[in-house]
Design an enzyme around this catalytic site. Structure first.
Site, mmCIF file in Angstrom:
data_model
loop_
_atom_site.group_PDB
_atom_site.id
_atom_site.type_symbol
_atom_site.label_atom_id
_atom_site.label_comp_id
_atom_site.label_asym_id
_atom_site.label_seq_id
_atom_site.Cartn_x
_atom_site.Cartn_y
_atom_site.Cartn_z
ATOM 1 N N ASP A 189 0.836 -1.209 0.000
ATOM 2 C CA ASP A 189 0.000 0.000 0.000
ATOM 3 C C ASP A 189 0.865 1.251 0.000
ATOM 4 O OD1 ASP A 189 -2.797 1.262 0.597
ATOM 5 O OD2 ASP A 189 -1.415 2.211 2.008
ATOM 6 N N TYR B 120 2.548 10.398 -0.385
ATOM 7 C CA TYR B 120 3.614 9.992 0.520
ATOM 8 C C TYR B 120 4.959 10.491 -0.014
ATOM 9 C CZ TYR B 120 0.143 6.732 2.509
ATOM 10 O OH TYR B 120 -0.968 6.171 3.085
ATOM 11 N N SER C 139 -10.943 5.831 1.637
ATOM 12 C CA SER C 139 -10.178 5.897 2.879
ATOM 13 C C SER C 139 -10.738 6.991 3.770
ATOM 14 C CB SER C 139 -8.699 6.174 2.579
ATOM 15 O OG SER C 139 -7.953 6.303 3.773
ATOM 16 N N SER D 214 -2.304 2.077 10.843
ATOM 17 C CA SER D 214 -1.888 2.349 12.222
ATOM 18 C C SER D 214 -2.472 1.362 13.230
ATOM 19 C CB SER D 214 -2.260 3.781 12.634
ATOM 20 O OG SER D 214 -1.528 4.195 13.762
ATOM 21 N N PRO D 215 -2.361 0.055 12.974
ATOM 22 C CA PRO D 215 -2.874 -0.918 13.951
ATOM 23 C C PRO D 215 -2.104 -0.893 15.265
ATOM 24 C CG PRO D 215 -1.572 -2.031 12.263
ATOM 25 C CD PRO D 215 -1.772 -0.615 11.792
ATOM 26 N N LYS E 288 7.124 0.563 23.440
ATOM 27 C CA LYS E 288 8.483 1.120 23.556
ATOM 28 C C LYS E 288 8.514 2.520 24.149
ATOM 29 C CE LYS E 288 8.651 2.672 18.713
ATOM 30 N NZ LYS E 288 9.347 2.456 17.421
ATOM 31 N N GLN F 41 12.257 -5.848 11.586
ATOM 32 C CA GLN F 41 11.001 -5.558 12.280
ATOM 33 C C GLN F 41 9.857 -6.410 11.735
ATOM 34 O OE1 GLN F 41 10.938 -1.305 11.509
ATOM 35 N NE2 GLN F 41 11.274 -0.872 13.678
#
Length: 335
Positions: A50, A55, A153, A207-208, A217, A292
Protein backbone atom coordinates in the site's frame (compact mmCIF):
# COMPACT_ATOMS: atom_id res chain seq x y z
CA UNK A 1 3.98 -17.37 6.45
CA UNK A 2 1.30 -14.74 6.08
CA UNK A 3 -2.34 -15.77 5.66
CA UNK A 4 -4.66 -14.30 3.03
CA UNK A 5 -8.17 -12.89 3.17
CA UNK A 6 -10.73 -11.80 0.62
CA UNK A 7 -11.01 -8.04 0.17
CA UNK A 8 -14.58 -7.53 1.26
CA UNK A 9 -16.95 -9.67 -0.78
CA UNK A 10 -14.79 -9.41 -3.89
CA UNK A 11 -12.87 -12.34 -5.31
CA UNK A 12 -9.53 -10.63 -4.67
CA UNK A 13 -7.33 -12.17 -1.98
CA UNK A 14 -4.76 -9.99 -0.24
CA UNK A 15 -2.19 -10.72 2.46
CA UNK A 16 -3.76 -9.99 5.84
CA UNK A 17 -0.49 -8.30 6.76
CA UNK A 18 -0.05 -5.61 4.09
CA UNK A 19 3.16 -3.61 3.75
CA UNK A 20 2.69 0.17 3.71
CA UNK A 21 5.28 2.86 3.07
CA UNK A 22 3.71 5.96 4.61
CA UNK A 23 6.25 8.02 6.61
CA UNK A 24 9.09 5.73 5.56
CA UNK A 25 9.96 5.40 1.86
CA UNK A 26 11.34 8.59 0.39
CA UNK A 27 11.24 10.28 3.78
CA UNK A 28 12.20 8.61 7.06
CA UNK A 29 14.13 5.68 5.53
CA UNK A 30 16.87 5.74 2.91
CA UNK A 31 16.01 4.11 -0.42
CA UNK A 32 18.33 1.13 -0.02
CA UNK A 33 16.85 0.28 3.38
CA UNK A 34 13.32 0.79 2.07
CA UNK A 35 13.97 -1.62 -0.79
CA UNK A 36 15.44 -4.15 1.64
CA UNK A 37 12.27 -3.89 3.73
CA UNK A 38 10.09 -4.60 0.69
CA UNK A 39 12.22 -7.61 -0.24
CA UNK A 40 11.99 -8.92 3.32
CA UNK A 41 8.20 -8.50 3.15
CA UNK A 42 8.14 -10.58 -0.03
CA UNK A 43 10.32 -13.24 1.58
CA UNK A 44 7.87 -13.45 4.48
CA UNK A 45 4.87 -14.02 2.19
CA UNK A 46 3.48 -10.49 2.05
CA UNK A 47 2.07 -9.91 -1.41
CA UNK A 48 0.03 -6.72 -0.82
CA UNK A 49 1.69 -3.30 -0.85
CA UNK A 50 0.00 0.00 0.00
CA UNK A 51 1.24 3.45 -0.94
CA UNK A 52 -0.15 6.84 -2.05
CA UNK A 53 0.88 9.62 -4.39
CA UNK A 54 1.12 12.06 -1.46
CA UNK A 55 3.61 9.99 0.52
CA UNK A 56 6.90 11.93 0.41
CA UNK A 57 5.23 13.95 -2.38
CA UNK A 58 5.28 11.04 -4.88
CA UNK A 59 8.76 9.75 -3.93
CA UNK A 60 7.32 6.80 -1.97
CA UNK A 61 5.62 5.44 -5.09
CA UNK A 62 8.90 5.65 -7.00
CA UNK A 63 10.79 3.76 -4.29
CA UNK A 64 8.12 1.06 -4.11
CA UNK A 65 8.18 0.73 -7.88
CA UNK A 66 11.94 0.18 -7.85
CA UNK A 67 11.64 -2.31 -5.00
CA UNK A 68 9.03 -4.39 -6.84
CA UNK A 69 10.73 -4.27 -10.24
CA UNK A 70 11.36 -7.73 -11.61
CA UNK A 71 8.75 -9.41 -9.40
CA UNK A 72 6.00 -11.47 -11.03
CA UNK A 73 3.20 -8.93 -11.42
CA UNK A 74 0.41 -11.49 -11.09
CA UNK A 75 1.73 -12.43 -7.63
CA UNK A 76 1.39 -8.90 -6.25
CA UNK A 77 -1.47 -6.69 -5.10
CA UNK A 78 -0.47 -3.04 -5.33
CA UNK A 79 -2.63 -0.29 -3.82
CA UNK A 80 -2.31 3.47 -4.15
CA UNK A 81 -4.46 6.53 -3.45
CA UNK A 82 -5.43 9.95 -4.74
CA UNK A 83 -6.72 13.13 -3.06
CA UNK A 84 -4.06 15.06 -1.14
CA UNK A 85 -2.04 17.82 -2.87
CA UNK A 86 1.06 16.65 -4.76
CA UNK A 87 3.75 18.04 -7.04
CA UNK A 88 3.79 21.85 -7.14
CA UNK A 89 0.39 21.75 -5.39
CA UNK A 90 -1.45 23.85 -7.93
CA UNK A 91 -5.22 24.37 -7.79
CA UNK A 92 -5.95 21.10 -9.62
CA UNK A 93 -3.19 19.02 -8.01
CA UNK A 94 -5.57 18.00 -5.22
CA UNK A 95 -9.03 16.54 -4.66
CA UNK A 96 -11.23 14.05 -6.46
CA UNK A 97 -12.12 15.98 -9.59
CA UNK A 98 -12.14 14.08 -12.85
CA UNK A 99 -9.04 16.00 -13.92
CA UNK A 100 -7.05 15.10 -10.81
CA UNK A 101 -8.14 11.46 -10.76
CA UNK A 102 -7.34 10.83 -14.42
CA UNK A 103 -3.99 12.60 -14.20
CA UNK A 104 -3.35 11.07 -10.78
CA UNK A 105 -3.69 7.46 -11.91
CA UNK A 106 -1.36 8.03 -14.86
CA UNK A 107 1.24 9.65 -12.60
CA UNK A 108 1.02 6.85 -10.05
CA UNK A 109 1.39 4.14 -12.71
CA UNK A 110 4.44 5.88 -14.17
CA UNK A 111 6.12 6.15 -10.79
CA UNK A 112 5.27 2.56 -9.85
CA UNK A 113 6.38 1.24 -13.22
CA UNK A 114 3.06 -0.59 -13.72
CA UNK A 115 0.29 -0.65 -16.29
CA UNK A 116 -2.38 -1.03 -13.59
CA UNK A 117 -2.84 -1.06 -9.84
CA UNK A 118 -4.97 -3.64 -8.11
CA UNK A 119 -6.71 -1.11 -5.87
CA UNK A 120 -7.12 2.66 -6.39
CA UNK A 121 -8.45 4.53 -3.37
CA UNK A 122 -10.02 7.91 -2.66
CA UNK A 123 -7.68 9.07 0.10
CA UNK A 124 -10.39 11.29 1.64
CA UNK A 125 -13.86 12.53 0.70
CA UNK A 126 -13.85 15.65 -1.49
CA UNK A 127 -16.61 18.09 -0.52
CA UNK A 128 -15.70 20.38 -3.41
CA UNK A 129 -16.37 17.84 -6.18
CA UNK A 130 -19.80 16.35 -6.97
CA UNK A 131 -19.75 12.71 -5.90
CA UNK A 132 -21.17 11.75 -9.30
CA UNK A 133 -18.10 13.25 -11.00
CA UNK A 134 -15.75 11.36 -8.72
CA UNK A 135 -17.51 8.03 -9.17
CA UNK A 136 -17.71 8.44 -12.95
CA UNK A 137 -13.98 9.10 -13.09
CA UNK A 138 -13.28 5.98 -11.03
CA UNK A 139 -15.58 3.98 -13.31
CA UNK A 140 -13.60 5.16 -16.32
CA UNK A 141 -10.29 4.29 -14.62
CA UNK A 142 -11.58 0.74 -14.12
CA UNK A 143 -12.90 0.45 -17.66
CA UNK A 144 -9.53 1.66 -19.00
CA UNK A 145 -7.87 -1.21 -17.13
CA UNK A 146 -5.74 1.14 -15.02
CA UNK A 147 -7.20 -0.11 -11.74
CA UNK A 148 -8.91 -3.42 -11.05
CA UNK A 149 -10.78 -2.34 -7.91
CA UNK A 150 -11.80 0.92 -6.24
CA UNK A 151 -11.80 1.74 -2.54
CA UNK A 152 -12.02 4.73 -0.23
CA UNK A 153 -10.18 5.90 2.88
CA UNK A 154 -11.57 7.56 6.00
CA UNK A 155 -15.06 8.03 4.57
CA UNK A 156 -18.02 8.18 6.94
CA UNK A 157 -20.76 5.56 6.84
CA UNK A 158 -23.11 7.90 4.95
CA UNK A 159 -20.41 8.81 2.42
CA UNK A 160 -19.64 5.14 1.90
CA UNK A 161 -23.31 4.33 1.28
CA UNK A 162 -23.75 7.23 -1.16
CA UNK A 163 -20.57 6.35 -3.03
CA UNK A 164 -21.41 2.65 -3.19
CA UNK A 165 -24.84 3.36 -4.64
CA UNK A 166 -23.43 5.59 -7.38
CA UNK A 167 -20.70 3.05 -8.12
CA UNK A 168 -23.34 0.33 -8.51
CA UNK A 169 -25.28 2.51 -10.96
CA UNK A 170 -22.09 3.04 -12.97
CA UNK A 171 -21.26 -0.64 -13.19
CA UNK A 172 -18.54 -1.14 -10.58
CA UNK A 173 -18.28 -1.68 -6.83
CA UNK A 174 -16.48 -0.09 -3.93
CA UNK A 175 -14.66 -2.99 -2.30
CA UNK A 176 -12.77 -1.43 0.58
CA UNK A 177 -12.28 1.33 3.09
CA UNK A 178 -8.91 2.26 4.61
CA UNK A 179 -9.45 3.70 8.10
CA UNK A 180 -7.28 4.17 11.13
CA UNK A 181 -8.06 1.31 13.54
CA UNK A 182 -6.37 -0.06 16.64
CA UNK A 183 -7.16 -1.20 20.15
CA UNK A 184 -6.88 2.50 21.10
CA UNK A 185 -8.76 3.97 18.11
CA UNK A 186 -12.09 2.23 17.50
CA UNK A 187 -14.14 4.98 15.88
CA UNK A 188 -15.19 2.82 12.91
CA UNK A 189 -16.90 0.13 14.95
CA UNK A 190 -20.34 1.64 15.52
CA UNK A 191 -21.14 3.04 12.04
CA UNK A 192 -18.49 2.44 9.36
CA UNK A 193 -18.08 -1.29 9.95
CA UNK A 194 -21.84 -2.07 9.85
CA UNK A 195 -22.22 -0.02 6.65
CA UNK A 196 -19.25 -1.78 5.09
CA UNK A 197 -20.54 -5.22 6.04
CA UNK A 198 -23.90 -4.35 4.52
CA UNK A 199 -22.21 -3.30 1.25
CA UNK A 200 -19.63 -6.08 1.04
CA UNK A 201 -16.64 -3.81 1.71
CA UNK A 202 -13.61 -4.81 3.77
CA UNK A 203 -11.36 -2.66 5.94
CA UNK A 204 -7.65 -2.29 5.14
CA UNK A 205 -6.65 -0.65 8.39
CA UNK A 206 -3.74 1.68 8.98
CA UNK A 207 -1.89 2.35 12.22
CA UNK A 208 -2.87 -0.92 13.95
CA UNK A 209 -0.13 -0.17 16.50
CA UNK A 210 -1.33 3.43 17.07
CA UNK A 211 1.79 4.90 15.45
CA UNK A 212 3.94 2.46 17.41
CA UNK A 213 2.58 3.32 20.87
CA UNK A 214 1.07 -0.16 21.24
CA UNK A 215 4.54 -1.64 20.76
CA UNK A 216 5.17 -0.60 24.36
CA UNK A 217 8.48 1.12 23.56
CA UNK A 218 7.29 4.51 24.80
CA UNK A 219 7.33 4.66 28.60
CA UNK A 220 5.41 7.12 30.79
CA UNK A 221 7.56 9.89 32.20
CA UNK A 222 10.49 9.14 29.90
CA UNK A 223 11.82 10.71 26.71
CA UNK A 224 11.04 8.78 23.48
CA UNK A 225 13.83 6.48 22.27
CA UNK A 226 16.25 8.12 19.85
CA UNK A 227 15.32 7.45 16.24
CA UNK A 228 11.74 6.50 17.07
CA UNK A 229 8.70 7.90 15.27
CA UNK A 230 8.01 10.24 18.19
CA UNK A 231 11.30 12.01 17.43
CA UNK A 232 10.75 12.21 13.65
CA UNK A 233 10.38 15.88 12.72
CA UNK A 234 9.26 15.00 9.17
CA UNK A 235 5.74 14.11 10.30
CA UNK A 236 5.94 11.14 12.61
CA UNK A 237 6.09 13.12 15.85
CA UNK A 238 3.01 15.12 14.93
CA UNK A 239 0.96 12.03 14.13
CA UNK A 240 1.92 10.18 17.32
CA UNK A 241 1.43 13.12 19.70
CA UNK A 242 -2.18 12.14 20.45
CA UNK A 243 -0.99 9.00 22.22
CA UNK A 244 2.00 10.35 24.12
CA UNK A 245 0.29 11.30 27.38
CA UNK A 246 1.34 9.48 30.54
CA UNK A 247 -2.26 8.26 30.96
CA UNK A 248 -2.21 6.44 27.62
CA UNK A 249 1.34 5.17 27.97
CA UNK A 250 0.63 3.81 31.45
CA UNK A 251 -2.46 1.97 30.16
CA UNK A 252 -0.46 0.50 27.27
CA UNK A 253 2.17 -0.87 29.67
CA UNK A 254 -0.64 -2.85 31.33
CA UNK A 255 -0.85 -4.83 28.08
CA UNK A 256 2.63 -6.26 28.56
CA UNK A 257 1.58 -9.13 30.87
CA UNK A 258 -1.42 -9.80 28.58
CA UNK A 259 0.90 -10.24 25.61
CA UNK A 260 3.34 -12.39 27.59
CA UNK A 261 0.56 -14.68 28.78
CA UNK A 262 -0.65 -15.04 25.18
CA UNK A 263 2.89 -15.84 24.03
CA UNK A 264 3.07 -12.73 21.85
CA UNK A 265 5.17 -9.62 21.62
CA UNK A 266 3.40 -6.30 22.11
CA UNK A 267 3.40 -5.49 18.35
CA UNK A 268 2.03 -8.96 17.57
CA UNK A 269 -0.76 -8.49 20.11
CA UNK A 270 -1.73 -5.13 18.61
CA UNK A 271 -1.86 -6.44 15.05
CA UNK A 272 -3.59 -9.67 16.02
CA UNK A 273 -6.23 -7.60 17.83
CA UNK A 274 -7.34 -5.73 14.69
CA UNK A 275 -7.36 -8.95 12.70
CA UNK A 276 -9.95 -10.42 15.08
CA UNK A 277 -12.54 -8.10 13.53
CA UNK A 278 -14.16 -10.15 10.73
CA UNK A 279 -14.66 -7.01 8.62
CA UNK A 280 -10.91 -6.35 8.56
CA UNK A 281 -9.29 -7.69 5.40
CA UNK A 282 -5.77 -6.56 6.23
CA UNK A 283 -3.64 -4.63 8.68
CA UNK A 284 -1.04 -2.30 7.18
CA UNK A 285 2.39 -2.41 8.76
CA UNK A 286 5.49 -0.43 7.97
CA UNK A 287 9.13 -0.94 8.82
CA UNK A 288 12.27 1.14 9.12
CA UNK A 289 14.39 -2.03 9.33
CA UNK A 290 13.78 -5.38 7.61
CA UNK A 291 14.04 -7.37 10.85
CA UNK A 292 11.00 -5.56 12.28
CA UNK A 293 8.81 -7.43 9.82
CA UNK A 294 9.98 -10.81 11.08
CA UNK A 295 8.26 -10.03 14.38
CA UNK A 296 5.08 -8.37 13.12
CA UNK A 297 4.16 -10.99 10.50
CA UNK A 298 3.86 -13.57 13.27
CA UNK A 299 0.56 -11.91 14.18
CA UNK A 300 -0.92 -13.47 11.04
CA UNK A 301 -3.21 -16.37 11.82
CA UNK A 302 -3.25 -15.70 15.58
CA UNK A 303 -6.60 -16.20 17.28
CA UNK A 304 -7.14 -14.27 20.51
CA UNK A 305 -9.53 -15.88 22.97
CA UNK A 306 -12.29 -14.05 24.80
CA UNK A 307 -10.18 -13.85 27.95
CA UNK A 308 -7.37 -12.05 26.11
CA UNK A 309 -9.77 -9.64 24.41
CA UNK A 310 -11.40 -8.83 27.75
CA UNK A 311 -7.99 -8.23 29.32
CA UNK A 312 -7.06 -5.81 26.52
CA UNK A 313 -10.29 -3.87 27.04
CA UNK A 314 -9.72 -3.75 30.79
CA UNK A 315 -6.15 -2.49 30.42
CA UNK A 316 -7.11 0.28 28.01
CA UNK A 317 -10.37 1.27 29.66
CA UNK A 318 -10.58 5.04 29.85
CA UNK A 319 -8.18 5.78 26.99
CA UNK A 320 -10.01 4.11 24.07
CA UNK A 321 -11.43 6.52 21.48
CA UNK A 322 -14.79 5.41 20.04
CA UNK A 323 -16.47 8.59 18.74
CA UNK A 324 -17.60 7.96 15.13
CA UNK A 325 -17.61 11.72 14.50
CA UNK A 326 -13.80 11.55 14.41
CA UNK A 327 -13.93 9.98 10.93
CA UNK A 328 -13.46 13.22 9.01
CA UNK A 329 -12.23 14.67 5.74
CA UNK A 330 -11.24 18.31 5.17
CA UNK A 331 -14.22 20.53 4.46
CA UNK A 332 -12.15 22.37 1.87
CA UNK A 333 -9.33 21.00 -0.25
CA UNK A 334 -5.97 21.38 1.46
CA UNK A 335 -3.31 23.37 -0.34
Amino acid sequence: MVAYRYLGSSGLKISEITYGNWLTHGSQVEADTAIACVHKALDLGITSFDTADVYANTAAEEVLGRALAGQRRESLEVFTKVYWPIGPKGPNDVGLSRKHIMEGIDGSLTRLGLDHVDLYQAHRYDYETPLEETMQAFADVVRAGKALYIGVSEWTADQIRDGAELARQMGFSLVSNQPQYSALWRVIESEVVPASQELGMGQIVWSPMAQGVLSGKYLPGQEPPAGSRATDTKGGSQMISRWMSDEVLTAVQALRPVAEKAGLTMPQLAIAWVLQNPNVSAAIVGASRPEQLEDTVKASGVELGAEVLEAIDAALDGVIERDPALTVSPQTRPS
